[in-house]
Enzyme design. Sequence first.
Site, mmCIF file in Angstrom:
data_model
loop_
_atom_site.group_PDB
_atom_site.id
_atom_site.type_symbol
_atom_site.label_atom_id
_atom_site.label_comp_id
_atom_site.label_asym_id
_atom_site.label_seq_id
_atom_site.Cartn_x
_atom_site.Cartn_y
_atom_site.Cartn_z
ATOM 1 N N SER A 1 0.816 -1.207 0.000
ATOM 2 C CA SER A 1 0.000 0.000 0.000
ATOM 3 C C SER A 1 0.856 1.266 0.000
ATOM 4 O O SER A 1 1.656 1.466 -0.900
ATOM 5 C CB SER A 1 -0.952 -0.048 1.204
ATOM 6 O OG SER A 1 -1.933 0.949 1.128
ATOM 7 N N HIS B 1 -2.801 -1.172 -4.725
ATOM 8 C CA HIS B 1 -4.255 -1.094 -4.855
ATOM 9 C C HIS B 1 -4.699 0.363 -4.799
ATOM 10 O O HIS B 1 -3.945 1.229 -4.359
ATOM 11 C CB HIS B 1 -4.942 -1.908 -3.751
ATOM 12 C CG HIS B 1 -4.639 -1.412 -2.370
ATOM 13 N ND1 HIS B 1 -5.200 -0.272 -1.839
ATOM 14 C CD2 HIS B 1 -3.820 -1.900 -1.399
ATOM 15 C CE1 HIS B 1 -4.751 -0.088 -0.614
ATOM 16 N NE2 HIS B 1 -3.911 -1.063 -0.326
#
Length: 245
Positions: A120, A143
């Site tokens: 992330s 993501h």
Amino acid sequence: MENVPQPNKPEEAKNSTLIEKIQQLGQTNVPHMSQDSSIHCLTIVGQIEGHIQLPPQNKTTKYEHVIPQIVAIEQNPKIEGLLVILNTVGGDVEAGLAISEMLASLSKPTVSIVLGGGHSIGVPIAVSCDYSFIAETATMTIHPIRLTGMVIGVPATFEYLDKMQERVIRFVTKHSQVSEEQFKDLMFAKGNLTRDIGTNVIGHDAVEFGLMDDVGGIGQAMKKLNELIDASRPSSENGDEGILQ
């Protein structure tokens, strides 16, 4: 009357300070106390804690601890290079970007290494250094930015997240070899994560995509950092006499 040994108060105070630093920062020395090495090691583990305090059972890296360390590293002339070790699940986006920007703007050589995972918002931190390594079995999850698992129904909230996402994309593509198109493909890919969107990139794949510079461990990272430090020193220190023709 027997002489009773008196407690060494300076030594006790020193030990107390050392224990406090271990508890707060997870390390035995901070930049201004590093005397036996010209390289400082900064560890970013667990979840990056930003503006909201996480539950006490969570393993966290607090950005208010990291930022002063980076400032001290920049100011301390005895520190010639920085090694950043990451094993993080991500966390607060703005705090992660703040750390990334500070690392990228350091005037001293920096090398990062992802061990276990750099997921992330850990991705921008990993690519912010001058050279980046990833362990062969380490992973990086890419993501889209999200607040919760709920569907976002407010247009203003969606626009805010979209702009924040663009900040992450611009930073990563600027500080690595991955193209914007490739990074977005990884970010929005379906089927790689269960019931989610995004991509889980492992070791060599991260290098092939251009996210990380090389696959390696702590030995390779230290060797590269020493090379960068040697290259950054004045030519006279590298054995160049600088004789004028």
